[in-house]
Design a protein around this motif. Structure first.
Motif, PDB file in Angstrom:
ATOM      1  N   GLU A 205       0.725  -1.203  -0.032  1.00 49.05           N
ATOM      2  CA  GLU A 205       0.035  -0.004   0.027  1.00 49.05           C
ATOM      3  C   GLU A 205       0.790   1.159  -0.042  1.00 49.05           C
ATOM      4  OE1 GLU A 205      -3.087   2.600  -0.058  1.00 49.05           O
ATOM      5  OE2 GLU A 205      -3.168   0.441  -0.400  1.00 49.05           O
ATOM      6  N   PRO A 206       1.974   1.512   0.948  1.00 50.33           N
ATOM      7  CA  PRO A 206       2.615   2.809   0.950  1.00 50.33           C
ATOM      8  C   PRO A 206       3.277   2.964  -0.706  1.00 50.33           C
ATOM      9  CG  PRO A 206       3.090   1.356   2.874  1.00 50.33           C
ATOM     10  CD  PRO A 206       2.460   0.614   1.947  1.00 50.33           C
ATOM     11  N   TRP A 207       3.876   1.705  -1.048  1.00 43.87           N
ATOM     12  CA  TRP A 207       4.479   1.897  -2.433  1.00 43.87           C
ATOM     13  C   TRP A 207       3.322   2.337  -3.583  1.00 43.87           C
ATOM     14  CZ3 TRP A 207       4.169   0.206  -7.202  1.00 43.87           C
ATOM     15  CH2 TRP A 207       5.271   0.578  -8.118  1.00 43.87           C
ATOM     16  N   TRP A 208       2.380   1.998  -3.479  1.00 40.30           N
ATOM     17  CA  TRP A 208       1.340   2.277  -4.338  1.00 40.30           C
ATOM     18  C   TRP A 208       0.992   3.737  -4.331  1.00 40.30           C
ATOM     19  CZ3 TRP A 208      -1.006   2.413  -8.619  1.00 40.30           C
ATOM     20  CH2 TRP A 208      -2.326   2.987  -9.004  1.00 40.30           C
ATOM     21  N   TRP A 231       3.442   3.967 -13.887  1.00 43.30           N
ATOM     22  CA  TRP A 231       2.135   3.439 -14.199  1.00 43.30           C
ATOM     23  C   TRP A 231       2.619   1.847 -14.653  1.00 43.30           C
ATOM     24  CZ3 TRP A 231      -1.385   5.517 -11.527  1.00 43.30           C
ATOM     25  CH2 TRP A 231      -1.792   6.602 -11.610  1.00 43.30           C
ATOM     26  N   GLU A 232       3.388   1.597 -15.271  1.00 44.30           N
ATOM     27  CA  GLU A 232       3.836   0.092 -15.902  1.00 44.30           C
ATOM     28  C   GLU A 232       4.187  -0.542 -14.648  1.00 44.30           C
ATOM     29  OE1 GLU A 232       2.999  -1.378 -18.378  1.00 44.30           O
ATOM     30  OE2 GLU A 232       2.253   0.005 -19.608  1.00 44.30           O
ATOM     31  N   GLY A 233       5.148   0.152 -13.900  1.00 45.56           N
ATOM     32  CA  GLY A 233       5.863  -0.678 -12.705  1.00 45.56           C
ATOM     33  C   GLY A 233       4.739  -0.900 -11.641  1.00 45.56           C
ATOM     34  N   ALA A 234       3.542  -0.133 -11.611  1.00 45.67           N
ATOM     35  CA  ALA A 234       2.694  -0.409 -10.799  1.00 45.67           C
ATOM     36  C   ALA A 234       1.790  -1.762 -11.298  1.00 45.67           C
ATOM     37  CB  ALA A 234       1.617   0.708 -10.437  1.00 45.67           C
ATOM     38  N   ARG A 235       1.657  -1.905 -12.529  1.00 48.68           N
ATOM     39  CA  ARG A 235       1.110  -2.834 -13.103  1.00 48.68           C
ATOM     40  C   ARG A 235       1.740  -4.250 -12.795  1.00 48.68           C
ATOM     41  NH1 ARG A 235       0.874  -3.243 -18.888  1.00 48.68           N
ATOM     42  NH2 ARG A 235      -0.824  -4.516 -18.681  1.00 48.68           N
ATOM     43  N   ARG A 236       3.021  -4.255 -12.889  1.00 52.35           N
ATOM     44  CA  ARG A 236       3.902  -5.471 -12.893  1.00 52.35           C
ATOM     45  C   ARG A 236       4.153  -5.723 -11.247  1.00 52.35           C
ATOM     46  NH1 ARG A 236       8.055  -3.349 -17.379  1.00 52.35           N
ATOM     47  NH2 ARG A 236       6.514  -2.848 -19.105  1.00 52.35           N
ATOM     48  N   SER A 237       3.926  -4.810 -10.631  1.00 57.93           N
ATOM     49  CA  SER A 237       4.084  -5.118  -8.981  1.00 57.93           C
ATOM     50  C   SER A 237       3.065  -5.422  -7.903  1.00 57.93           C
ATOM     51  CB  SER A 237       4.785  -3.882  -8.399  1.00 57.93           C
ATOM     52  OG  SER A 237       5.879  -3.514  -9.069  1.00 57.93           O
ATOM     53  N   SER A 238       1.834  -5.597  -8.686  1.00 55.69           N
ATOM     54  CA  SER A 238       0.400  -5.572  -7.777  1.00 55.69           C
ATOM     55  C   SER A 238      -0.393  -6.491  -8.702  1.00 55.69           C
ATOM     56  CB  SER A 238      -0.258  -4.103  -7.599  1.00 55.69           C
ATOM     57  OG  SER A 238      -1.530  -4.442  -6.936  1.00 55.69           O
ATOM     58  N   GLN A 239      -1.129  -7.144  -7.759  1.00 57.85           N
ATOM     59  CA  GLN A 239      -2.402  -7.977  -8.273  1.00 57.85           C
ATOM     60  C   GLN A 239      -3.549  -7.657  -7.799  1.00 57.85           C
ATOM     61  OE1 GLN A 239      -1.121 -12.049  -7.433  1.00 57.85           O
ATOM     62  NE2 GLN A 239       0.112 -12.121  -8.905  1.00 57.85           N
ATOM     63  N   ASP A 240      -3.466  -6.388  -7.060  1.00 55.26           N
ATOM     64  CA  ASP A 240      -4.793  -6.032  -6.401  1.00 55.26           C
ATOM     65  C   ASP A 240      -5.650  -5.182  -7.534  1.00 55.26           C
ATOM     66  OD1 ASP A 240      -6.625  -4.005  -5.479  1.00 55.26           O
ATOM     67  OD2 ASP A 240      -5.352  -3.504  -3.741  1.00 55.26           O
ATOM     68  N   PRO A 241      -6.933  -5.953  -7.726  1.00 55.02           N
ATOM     69  CA  PRO A 241      -7.777  -5.206  -8.729  1.00 55.02           C
ATOM     70  C   PRO A 241      -7.931  -3.591  -8.844  1.00 55.02           C
ATOM     71  CG  PRO A 241      -9.158  -6.744  -7.724  1.00 55.02           C
ATOM     72  CD  PRO A 241      -7.589  -6.636  -6.893  1.00 55.02           C
ATOM     73  N   ALA A 242      -8.064  -3.117  -7.494  1.00 55.14           N
ATOM     74  CA  ALA A 242      -8.230  -1.621  -7.449  1.00 55.14           C
ATOM     75  C   ALA A 242      -6.957  -0.793  -8.130  1.00 55.14           C
ATOM     76  CB  ALA A 242      -8.618  -1.344  -6.151  1.00 55.14           C
TER      77      ALA A 242
END
Length: 568
Positions: A205-208, A231-242
């Motif tokens: 959560e903090p990183w996001w 944004w691409e880094g976030a896509r590759r680092s999370s499996q959270d749908p939100a």
């Protein structure tokens, strides 16, 4: 004899002694580490505000927003007189990020405060100017432009002492990033956010939260390639749908909001926003689903608007407003934005009564948010309701720090009311606040040319062209001025270029028609004036064409044009 004073930017660091100079305060170290944005501004206000509270408390109150934003340590001394709704909301409900131009408004407010409270004849010295945050760089530029050296002589040295090592951890950086997002200090968000992301480590959560704010700031600064990487880094680092819904939205907006039409990829934007909507539809929490889905549909409405489908955009915004009804009292800023967006679309579709109702509803949500006063004022102005439009522009001006746009729009209203003096005063104020405001030069140059104040008009044309080389409106005024001065070859060059740049610009065709008549080419004048009339018939165009037609012996056509000029 008195020594002539001037502002100065100097290489190297400051000297040990400053001779006979009377310093306002000790040398300010402008290095952005460790204090960040407005290191200089906070030190300057910290030295001036406490005394001003004793001598001129009303002036401090008048600049409460600027002082509290630039020098947060003074917040306990300076009560907030004008507070937006956004400041009172929880983190998840604060969805607005101030535009980059907010810092220019703050800088102008600070400059006006400093000019009124400082004792004339003093000097301000800043070191490490080359290492200052962009907020301080802009502030120093505004101070040096707007405060005469006789009042406060400012010297900025490029270098200075090295700052202490930066030992902030991710949590401390987050606190500063969060404040900078709320205040609109986007350069600092981009720099500090990217540094914090490397410390926080991907995922979680903090990183996001850092990633979302950093990417948003980068997009707002038109650093789109860097924003896309985050944004691409976030896509590759999370499996959270939100997270994936928000990331898809962010990527869509990079394309949909690109100011360069040639770079916009609305097809790609639609693909990303459709993905965001698909994910948001499946979110399990009803409140989160209603908010996120409404947010995303509003984003798709922007794509539809950019593609010219206003009705489809309106349907999407209305569905988002319906979803917002499921949120109860939560997310009021979200509802405000949706109401204002619907108002813009309704106005574009000619449904002005409903548009005004929505603007009024948006303003009622947060009466201290200036933008929608300007928008409603513009619509009222188009409807000829000048008194109400004027009231809205003045409400926008009262709601916060100096706002060039409201002065510019008030100037246009005053032009329509034949208040040339008032319009010139407002346009002068716009240029004082923002010397890069090209439209203000265009309008003021046109007014001055009409008043035959040609030297002043030419100065505005030259200043405007320095900001926007090849601007067709400024070239048109230049052509008019060159014609009046008898420099017909130079006039023709300017007007030909204006028409080449903007083939549908009525004034360029009309002025070239006048030029061609002056040059002994009445047939060419008729051709150009005819084209101008086809694009936008106006009484003066008919009158000028009548003169050219008479010179050609076409008396009957000339008389018809004279009749049109009188009755149009």
């Amino acid at each position: 004899m008195t020594e002539e004073r001037s502002h100065l930017r100097a290489p190297g660091g400051p000297p040990v002694r400053f001779g006979n100079a009377r310093l306002l305060m000790p040398v300010i170290d402008g290095h952005r580490q460790p204090l960040g944005p407005y290191t200089v501004g906070a030190a300057l206000l910290g030295g001036l505000v406490p005394e001003a509270l004793d001598r001129r408390p009303e002036l401090v109150a008048e600049h409460d927003i600027e002082i509290r934003a630039v020098a947060p340590a003074l917040a306990d001394l300076v009560p907030a007189r004008r507070v937006t709704l956004d400041a009172r909301l929880s983190d998840e409900e604060r969805i607005l990020v101030p535009a980059p131009r907010r810092t220019l408004r703050l800088a102008n407010g600070v400059a006006e405060f400093v000019r009124q409270v400082v004792e004339p004849g003093l000097a301000l010295v800043v070191c490490n100017g080359d290492h200052a945050d962009p907020t301080d760089t802009e502030l120093l530029d505004v101070l040096m432009r707007r405060i005469p050296p006789a009042v406060l002589a400012i010297t900025v040295y490029a270098d200075g002492p090295e700052p202490p090592p930066d030992t902030r951890d991710a949590a401390e950086l987050w606190t500063l990033v969060d404040r900078c997002v709320r205040e609109g200090f986007l350069h600092a968000v981009a720099e500090l956010g990217q540094r914090a992301l490397t410390l926080a480590g991907p995922g979680g959560e903090p990183w996001w939260r850092l990633a979302q704010r950093t990417a948003t700031a980068l997009g707002g600064l038109d650093r789109r390639a860097e924003a896309r990487v985050v944004w691409e880094g976030a896509r590759r680092s999370s499996q959270d749908p939100a997270v994936h819904a928000a990331t898809a939205y962010g990527l869509a907006m990079l394309d949909a909001r690109d100011p360069d039409r040639a770079r916009r990829d609305l097809g790609r934007a639609r693909g990303w926003i459709n993905q965001a909507i698909a994910i948001s539809t499946l979110l399990p929490d009803p409140g989160q689903r209603a908010f996120k889905l409404g947010f995303d549909r509003n984003g798709l409405a922007l794509v539809e608007l950019r593609e010219g489908r206003l009705s489809e955009a309106l349907a999407l915004v209305e569905s988002a407003i319906e979803l917002a009804g499921e949120l109860g009292e939560r997310h009021p800023v979200h509802r405000m934005v949706l109401l204002a967006n619907r108002a813009q679309l309704l106005a574009g579709l000619g449904r002005t009564k409903e548009a005004l109702e929505d603007f009024s509803a948006a303003i009622a949500v947060d009466p201290m948010f200036p933008d929608y006063y300007v928008d409603r004022g513009n619509l009222l102005f188009k409807l000829g309701r000048h008194a109400e439009a004027l009231a809205d522009y003045e409400s926008a001006l009262a709601a916060g720090p100096p706002l060039p746009e409201a002065h510019y729009n008030r100037a246009e209203l005053r032009i329509a009311q034949d208040d040339v003096t008032g319009a010139l005063a407002d346009l002068a104020r716009v240029i004082e606040l923002d010397p890069a405001y090209v439209d203000a030069y265009i309008n003021r140059a046109g007014l001055l040319a009409a008043l035959e104040r040609d030297a002043e008009a030419r100065a505005d044309v030259e200043a405007g062209l320095a900001c926007a080389p090849g601007n067709p409106h400024l070239l048109t005024v230049l052509g008019q001025l060159e014609t009046a001065a008898g420099r017909l070859r130079e006039a023709r060059r300017a007007l030909d270029l204006a028409i080449d740049r903007a083939p549908s610009l009525v004034a360029a065709w009309g002025n070239r028609g006048v030029l061609r008549y002056e040059a002994g080419d009445p047939a060419g004048a008729v051709a150009d004036l005819t084209r101008a009339i086809e694009l936008g018939p106006q009484p003066d165009l008919y009158a000028n064409r009548a003169v050219a037609l008479r010179a050609l012996g076409r008396t009957e056509e000339a008389e018809a044009d004279e009749t049109r000029a009188t009755h149009h």
